[in-house]
Design a protein around this motif. Structure first.
Motif, PDB file in Angstrom:
ATOM      1  N   SER A 201       0.999  -1.279   0.025  1.00 19.59           N
ATOM      2  CA  SER A 201      -0.046   0.208  -0.385  1.00 19.59           C
ATOM      3  C   SER A 201       1.337   1.207   0.301  1.00 19.59           C
ATOM      4  O   SER A 201       2.037   1.484   0.067  1.00 19.59           O
ATOM      5  N   ARG A 311      -3.209   5.902  12.320  1.00 19.51           N
ATOM      6  CA  ARG A 311      -1.994   5.841  11.989  1.00 19.51           C
ATOM      7  C   ARG A 311      -0.620   6.488  12.505  1.00 19.51           C
ATOM      8  O   ARG A 311       0.506   5.642  11.932  1.00 19.51           O
ATOM      9  N   TYR A 371      -8.815   4.782   5.763  1.00 18.40           N
ATOM     10  CA  TYR A 371      -8.015   3.670   6.813  1.00 18.40           C
ATOM     11  C   TYR A 371      -7.944   4.693   8.206  1.00 18.40           C
ATOM     12  O   TYR A 371      -6.923   4.438   8.928  1.00 18.40           O
TER      13      TYR A 371
HETATM   14  N1  LLP Z   1      -6.620  -5.367  -2.461  1.00 19.70           N
HETATM   15  C1  LLP Z   1      -5.785  -6.039  -1.718  1.00 19.70           C
HETATM   16  C2  LLP Z   1      -5.355  -7.435  -0.975  1.00 19.70           C
HETATM   17  C3  LLP Z   1      -5.184  -5.246   0.127  1.00 19.70           C
HETATM   18  O1  LLP Z   1      -4.755  -6.178   1.129  1.00 19.70           O
HETATM   19  C4  LLP Z   1      -5.433  -3.829   0.270  1.00 19.70           C
HETATM   20  C5  LLP Z   1      -4.927  -3.935   1.488  1.00 19.70           C
HETATM   21  C6  LLP Z   1      -5.808  -3.837  -0.896  1.00 19.70           C
HETATM   22  C7  LLP Z   1      -6.555  -3.859  -1.990  1.00 19.70           C
HETATM   23  C8  LLP Z   1      -6.016  -1.958  -1.333  1.00 19.70           C
HETATM   24  O2  LLP Z   1      -4.820  -1.095  -0.785  1.00 19.70           O
HETATM   25  P1  LLP Z   1      -5.157   0.737  -0.943  1.00 19.70           P
HETATM   26  O3  LLP Z   1      -4.849   0.533  -2.285  1.00 19.70           O
HETATM   27  O4  LLP Z   1      -5.681   1.347   0.146  1.00 19.70           O
HETATM   28  O5  LLP Z   1      -3.385   0.522  -0.666  1.00 19.70           O
HETATM   29  N2  LLP Z   1      -3.845   1.071   7.218  1.00 19.70           N
HETATM   30  C9  LLP Z   1      -2.899   0.903   6.570  1.00 19.70           C
HETATM   31  C10 LLP Z   1      -3.076   0.186   4.625  1.00 19.70           C
HETATM   32  C11 LLP Z   1      -3.456  -1.403   4.601  1.00 19.70           C
HETATM   33  C12 LLP Z   1      -4.390  -1.518   3.981  1.00 19.70           C
HETATM   34  C13 LLP Z   1      -3.630  -2.988   3.735  1.00 19.70           C
HETATM   35  N3  LLP Z   1      -3.919  -3.874   2.551  1.00 19.70           N
HETATM   36  C14 LLP Z   1      -2.511   2.025   6.117  1.00 19.70           C
HETATM   37  O6  LLP Z   1      -2.910   3.118   6.612  1.00 19.70           O
HETATM   38  O7  LLP Z   1      -1.307   2.576   5.658  1.00 19.70           O
END
Ligand code: LLP
Length: 415
Positions: A201, A311, A371
């Motif tokens: 991410s 965060r 998040y």
């Molecule tokens: N697809 C899968 C399989 C994932 O595990 C995730 C995020 C996404 C898509 C979406 O990712 P994005 O586009 O949002 O980066 N809590 C953390 C982020 C954890 C992300 C987990 N997986 C933060 O606040 O930075």
């Protein structure tokens, strides 16, 4: 700009955040509908003309109003729990566009997913393959499945949100994939429909994603050469946003890079972005309770805390903090740590920020659309904050502030 100063005061679209604080109280998350529509549109535009599915990753922000808005725009959904499945269905999402990811799906969750006819279950282990097949057999159905393959590339992001390295818990190992595909294809209870990856991410550079896609496409080619047809390639999410001075490449460059890495491969592609859809579409609005000057640090104690936005505590993440009253240009301000009321040293929202603020002033913690509320807790018995969606001149409550009674409504004192 979804959040900008107008007549000296910070607004969400056309609505002054002061009005929102007055009407709905603080702390409170404020989302801009236009910003979400804009982010979705940018992605959809980048995929224009391609057989593609955009599955919003629900974990980023799972408010029903956000999900309903995206469903109306045509989005599918990437979910990781039965709870998220229930939310998507309640918001009017199309089950035929739901991907179910995650390393720990329970039998009940798998059953529910099959009963609701979702598009695909992303398998993340050999044991899960057996479990999904067993549940499908019990139900007398075929389960549509894909493997999430760990491409073993370094996403070069924070170690806690990097997921595509061999040492991470996610997905099946690249070297095991062909064997697992052969096994799955031979099981009548399973219908193998695709392959996927997600490397992490808050990516700012498209190169690691393109590298992962190249590896995935090569692997897909070998699987297909063995006679297993793959309808889709799921390239994950992970596209970063600007919190501070990061300069993530535009979404279209990530998409173009990933599509180019597919070479002449046709067929459907899926992206499952979360943060880039909603991250900069929201702020956390909070009020200064106390100004606490000191040596060596000055504190602004505000009414939002790490339970509302974890965060900074969890990843040492940096969120911009703006005063709702527009700062006078050139005013130096005082350097503060902005902290919440929770009894933890880690309860801070920002450190070392030069601001001019008095007791009672409003602050906006920027980039809190993703998040933030979805990771909120009730620590210190703090009711979770209200959520408000703005559209043009209108602001609407999309989740009421929790009450203290709701916090313990499920508890019982034994007789
Ligand atoms: N697809 C899968 C399989 C994932 O595990 C995730 C995020 C996404 C898509 C979406 O990712 P994005 O586009 O949002 O980066 N809590 C953390 C982020 C954890 C992300 C987990 N997986 C933060 O606040 O930075």
């Amino acid at each position: 700009m979804a959040f900008a100063y107008r007549n000296g005061t910070l607004c969400a679209e056309q609505v002054p955040l002061e009005d929102i604080a007055r009407r709905f109280g603080t702390p409170c998350y404020v989302y801009s509908r236009a910003a979400i529509e804009g982010a979705y549109g940018e992605f959809a535009q980048a995929l224009h003309g391609r057989d593609a599915m955009l599955c919003y990753s629900v974990k980023a922000n799972s408010n029903l109003a956000v999900l309903a808005l995206l469903a109306r725009l045509g989005a599918g959904f990437d979910i990781v729990s039965g709870g998220e499945l229930a939310r998507v269905l309640a918001a009017g999402g199309d089950p035929r566009k739901i991907l179910f990811s995650g390393v720990g799906k329970t039998k009940d969750e798998i059953r529910l997913a099959l009963e609701k006819n979702i598009y695909c279950i992303n398998l993340e282990s050999a044991a899960e393959l057996e479990r999904v097949a067993a549940v499908a057999r019990e139900l007398g159905r075929r389960a549509p499945v894909a493997f999430r393959v760990n491409p073993d590339v370094d996403a070069r992001t924070h170690p806690y949100i990097s997921t595509g390295l061999r040492e991470n818990k996610f997905g099946v190992a690249h070297r095991d994939a062909e064997r697992l595909y052969a096994k799955a294809a031979a099981m009548p209870a399973l219908e193998v429909i695709g392959i996927g990856c997600h490397i992490g991410s808050q990516l700012v550079d498209p190169a690691p994603l393109a590298a992962a896609v190249e590896r995935l496409a090569a692997l897909a080619g070998r699987i297909e050469a063995a006679g297993i047809r793959l309808r889709h390639l799921d390239l994950g999410g992970g596209i970063g946003i600007r919190y501070r001075d990061e300069t993530p490449r535009p979404v279209r460059e990530f998409v173009a890079g990933a599509l180019a890495a597919l070479g002449d491969r046709r067929g459907s592609v899926i992206f499952d972005p979360g943060r880039s859809m909603v991250g900069n579409a929201g702020v956390l609005l909070t009020r200064v309770e106390y100004v606490k000057p000191g040596e060596p640090r000055n504190f602004l104690v505000v009414d939002a805390a790490m339970n509302d936005l974890v965060r900074p505590a969890l990843y040492d993440a940096w969120h911009e903090v703006r005063t709702v009253r527009e700062p006078e240009s050139g005013a130096p301000g005082t350097v503060y740590d902005i902290v919440g009321p929770i009894c933890e040293t880690g309860d801070f929202l920002a450190k070392d920020r030069a601001l001019t603020a008095r007791e009672g002033d409003l602050l906006a913690v920027m980039s809190s659309g993703a998040y933030a509320m979805s990771m909120a807790s009730n620590y210190n018995s703090r009711p979770r904050a209200a959520e408000v969606m703005v559209q043009g001149r209108a602001a609407e409550l999309v989740r009421a502030r929790e009450s203290a009674e709701q916090l313990f409504a499920l508890e019982r004192i034994p007789g």
